[in-house]
Design a protein around this motif. Structure first.
Motif, mmCIF file in Angstrom:
data_model
loop_
_atom_site.group_PDB
_atom_site.id
_atom_site.type_symbol
_atom_site.label_atom_id
_atom_site.label_comp_id
_atom_site.label_asym_id
_atom_site.label_seq_id
_atom_site.Cartn_x
_atom_site.Cartn_y
_atom_site.Cartn_z
ATOM 1 N N ALA A 123 -10.608 26.218 -10.494
ATOM 2 C CA ALA A 123 -11.251 25.606 -9.326
ATOM 3 C C ALA A 123 -10.192 25.411 -8.251
ATOM 4 N N CYS A 124 -9.789 26.526 -7.626
ATOM 5 C CA CYS A 124 -8.668 26.486 -6.681
ATOM 6 C C CYS A 124 -9.105 26.247 -5.240
ATOM 7 N N ALA A 125 -10.357 26.432 -4.951
ATOM 8 C CA ALA A 125 -10.815 26.376 -3.561
ATOM 9 C C ALA A 125 -10.862 24.941 -3.049
ATOM 10 N N GLY A 126 -10.893 24.824 -1.717
ATOM 11 C CA GLY A 126 -11.078 23.520 -1.087
ATOM 12 C C GLY A 126 -9.891 22.597 -1.263
ATOM 13 N N ARG A 127 -8.818 22.887 -0.538
ATOM 14 C CA ARG A 127 -7.608 22.081 -0.705
ATOM 15 C C ARG A 127 -7.443 21.029 0.386
ATOM 16 N N THR A 128 -8.501 20.764 1.148
ATOM 17 C CA THR A 128 -8.402 19.745 2.194
ATOM 18 C C THR A 128 -7.996 18.401 1.605
ATOM 19 N N PHE A 129 -8.506 18.099 0.419
ATOM 20 C CA PHE A 129 -8.200 16.814 -0.215
ATOM 21 C C PHE A 129 -6.715 16.693 -0.540
ATOM 22 N N LEU A 130 -6.034 17.826 -0.767
ATOM 23 C CA LEU A 130 -4.608 17.764 -1.079
ATOM 24 C C LEU A 130 -3.815 17.217 0.103
ATOM 25 N N ALA A 131 -4.114 17.716 1.302
ATOM 26 C CA ALA A 131 -3.426 17.211 2.489
ATOM 27 C C ALA A 131 -3.669 15.716 2.652
ATOM 28 N N ALA A 132 -4.914 15.283 2.402
ATOM 29 C CA ALA A 132 -5.230 13.855 2.521
ATOM 30 C C ALA A 132 -4.484 13.043 1.465
ATOM 31 N N ASP A 133 -4.398 13.581 0.250
ATOM 32 C CA ASP A 133 -3.685 12.872 -0.820
ATOM 33 C C ASP A 133 -2.201 12.722 -0.490
ATOM 34 N N ILE A 134 -1.598 13.791 0.010
ATOM 35 C CA ILE A 134 -0.172 13.730 0.347
ATOM 36 C C ILE A 134 0.052 12.772 1.510
ATOM 37 N N ARG A 135 -0.844 12.828 2.514
ATOM 38 C CA ARG A 135 -0.712 11.922 3.660
ATOM 39 C C ARG A 135 -0.806 10.466 3.199
ATOM 40 N N ARG A 136 -1.738 10.182 2.303
ATOM 41 C CA ARG A 136 -1.885 8.817 1.792
ATOM 42 C C ARG A 136 -0.632 8.393 1.017
ATOM 43 N N ALA A 137 -0.095 9.309 0.221
ATOM 44 C CA ALA A 137 1.123 8.996 -0.532
ATOM 45 C C ALA A 137 2.284 8.717 0.413
ATOM 46 N N GLN A 138 2.390 9.510 1.481
ATOM 47 C CA GLN A 138 3.476 9.315 2.447
ATOM 48 C C GLN A 138 3.323 7.987 3.182
ATOM 49 N N GLU A 139 2.101 7.641 3.545
ATOM 50 C CA GLU A 139 1.879 6.382 4.263
ATOM 51 C C GLU A 139 2.232 5.180 3.388
ATOM 52 N N GLY A 140 1.838 5.223 2.119
ATOM 53 C CA GLY A 140 2.183 4.134 1.210
ATOM 54 C C GLY A 140 3.678 4.028 1.005
ATOM 55 N N TYR A 141 4.327 5.177 0.892
ATOM 56 C CA TYR A 141 5.777 5.209 0.710
ATOM 57 C C TYR A 141 6.485 4.613 1.927
ATOM 58 N N LEU A 142 6.075 5.007 3.129
ATOM 59 C CA LEU A 142 6.710 4.496 4.346
ATOM 60 C C LEU A 142 6.527 2.988 4.479
ATOM 61 N N SER A 143 5.375 2.496 4.068
ATOM 62 C CA SER A 143 5.135 1.053 4.138
ATOM 63 C C SER A 143 6.093 0.285 3.234
ATOM 64 N N THR A 144 6.263 0.769 2.000
ATOM 65 C CA THR A 144 7.163 0.072 1.076
ATOM 66 C C THR A 144 8.618 0.222 1.502
ATOM 67 N N ILE A 145 8.971 1.368 2.076
ATOM 68 C CA ILE A 145 10.343 1.562 2.556
ATOM 69 C C ILE A 145 10.636 0.598 3.705
ATOM 70 N N GLY A 146 9.652 0.375 4.579
ATOM 71 C CA GLY A 146 9.851 -0.579 5.672
ATOM 72 C C GLY A 146 10.167 -1.970 5.156
ATOM 73 N N THR A 147 9.436 -2.403 4.134
ATOM 74 C CA THR A 147 9.708 -3.712 3.523
ATOM 75 C C THR A 147 11.090 -3.736 2.896
ATOM 76 N N LEU A 148 11.435 -2.648 2.206
ATOM 77 C CA LEU A 148 12.740 -2.571 1.553
ATOM 78 C C LEU A 148 13.876 -2.665 2.573
ATOM 79 N N LEU A 149 13.749 -1.965 3.690
ATOM 80 C CA LEU A 149 14.809 -1.996 4.695
ATOM 81 C C LEU A 149 15.012 -3.409 5.235
ATOM 82 N N GLY A 150 13.931 -4.188 5.312
ATOM 83 C CA GLY A 150 14.079 -5.584 5.707
ATOM 84 C C GLY A 150 14.893 -6.365 4.695
ATOM 85 N N GLN A 151 14.648 -6.107 3.400
ATOM 86 C CA GLN A 151 15.434 -6.764 2.350
ATOM 87 C C GLN A 151 16.903 -6.357 2.428
ATOM 88 N N VAL A 152 17.133 -5.061 2.637
ATOM 89 C CA VAL A 152 18.509 -4.567 2.685
ATOM 90 C C VAL A 152 19.250 -5.158 3.871
#
Length: 428
Positions: A123-152
């Protein structure tokens, strides 16, 4: 230490199941088994790398459990209680490592899940969800990194940090926002719908490794800060001494000691031209490192030295690993000092010291083997800034002060380079 414990728990929880609890380790192992039939067993390797990248002797485990450490300065300090600034630094260290690991795991699950559905379920077709999944992962990562930089930022104002190694905010920001994985993720989000399934899986896999490698570099630099701060806080050395070495981090595209050493061998080979690189390893153990280097560099001339005291089975394993390399791989069943007498001054291009890690033993190894390295060659070793082996740093400082007579050579202190997996080296 609550923050440190929470960071360690985050790592442990992620290794057992997806963040959303959708799949257990056993279920993911079943999926990997199916994918292996399609030639994608590399995902299992990626998963293991994400878990252990740069943590052959996991610093967090040692710092969380001082009783596991051998007797030494680090154990005494941790058992006697940490000053607030050091505890804050350790908390930041744990948070940073867990954030990287969580992000790498999340991308790994996205990659493995798509590969499973595409190659095992067709079931290889329809990879639009992959871009959304990666974007969501990146947004969550950036949010936690922002908090971490405040701690540092709070931690970096403490005198516990060693400024000469670079500001901790810069270290965390450099690795967490590295273009190696941030720009790559952005391009992947934009391109993944148009990619062939094989290419999509390959790029997702590549992103996992890029995040893991960035974590390795950050871990190495922050742990160097912690170790040198600990020395200063307990008056173990004078950081203002003119002969106190400069420490310089050098990244590596991979995270294991043999990968770092491969980079050194490659650089020496470029200098040597047609002549083979001559290397000695002090402390061969089961010869995993030496086997890797000999296989990668067909002209490498290698001498391994290890007394194998009470370790006949390990000695046999090492001989088996090295047998296929014939006369260019020599394994000497000997003590370090006795073996050094068989080499003339300047006979070697590279010496890697990874034997007895006690302070006096490392001092003796440095004294015996540094003269054996040619001018322009490399003297290297293992487990610098590893909390389990504080004798390595002590030995280097003792050796350099003795060598330099308490004063810098040519008006400048020696530079000790260090990289992932606790590898250190200096030019002779």
């Amino acid at each position: 230490m609550d923050l440190l414990l929470r960071g360690a728990c985050a790592c442990a929880c992620l290794s057992g199941a997806r963040a959303d609890g959708a799949s257990t380790d056993a279920e993911w192992d079943d999926r990997l088994a199916e994918l292996a039939g399609e030639g994608l067993a590399v995902f299992g390797t990626t998963r293991e790398l994400v878990r252990t990248c740069g943590d052959e002797n996991p610093p967090l485990e040692f710092l969380l459990h001082p009783a596991w450490l051998p007797p030494g300065r680090t154990r005494q300090i941790l058992e006697s209680g940490l000053p607030p600034a050091t505890e804050l630094a350790l908390g930041v260290f744990a948070s940073a490592v867990s954030i990287f690991r969580e992000h790498a795991n999340e991308v790994w699950y996205i990659a493995a899940d798509y590969a499973h559905r595409c190659f095992a379920r067709h079931a290889c077709a329809g990879r639009t969800f992959l871009a959304a999944d990666i974007r969501r992962a990146q947004e969550g990562y950036l949010s936690t990194i922002g908090t971490l930089l405040g701690q540092v930022a709070k931690t970096s104002s403490s005198s516990q940090w060693i400024r000469r190694l670079g500001d901790p905010v810069h270290i965390v920001a450099k690795h967490s926002m590295s273009t190696s994985h941030m720009d790559f993720a952005a391009s992947l989000i934009g391109d993944i719908e148009a990619l062939h399934p094989d290419a999509a899986v390959g790029m997702l896999h590549d992103l996992v490794l890029r995040v893991a490698f960035s974590k390795c570099g950050m871990l190495a630099q922050l742990l160097a800060h912690f170790t040198l701060s600990e020395l200063r806080g307990h008056n173990a050395v004078s950081l203002g001494h003119p002969a106190f070495p400069a420490f310089e981090f050098e990244g590596s595209p991979c995270c294991r000691r043999y990968h770092v050493l491969a980079g050194l061998v490659q650089a020496l080979a470029s200098q040597a031209g047609p002549a083979p690189v001559r290397m000695a390893e002090i402390g061969v153990n089961n010869a995993v490192t030496s086997e890797y280097l000999l296989a990668r560099f067909p002209d490498l001339e290698f001498d391994g030295i290890d007394p194998y005291l009470g370790a006949a089975a390990i000695h046999a394993e090492a001989r088996t690993r090295l047998a296929r390399f014939g006369s260019r791989a020599r394994l000497r069943h000997s003590t370090s000092e006795a073996a050094a007498s068989h080499f003339g001054d300047g006979a070697l291009d590279l010496v890697f010291i990874d034997g007895d890690h006690s302070r006096d033993a490392v001092v003796a190894d440095l004294r015996s083997w540094r003269p054996r390295v040619r001018p322009g060659g490399v003297l290297a070793g293992h487990d610098l800034f590893n909390p389990a082996f504080d004798g390595v740093l002590d030995a280097l400082l003792i050796h350099l002060n003795v060598t330099l007579g308490g004063a810098p050579e040519s008006g400048a202190a020696v530079t000790i380079h260090f990289g992932p997996d606790f590898v250190w080296w200096l030019r002779v």
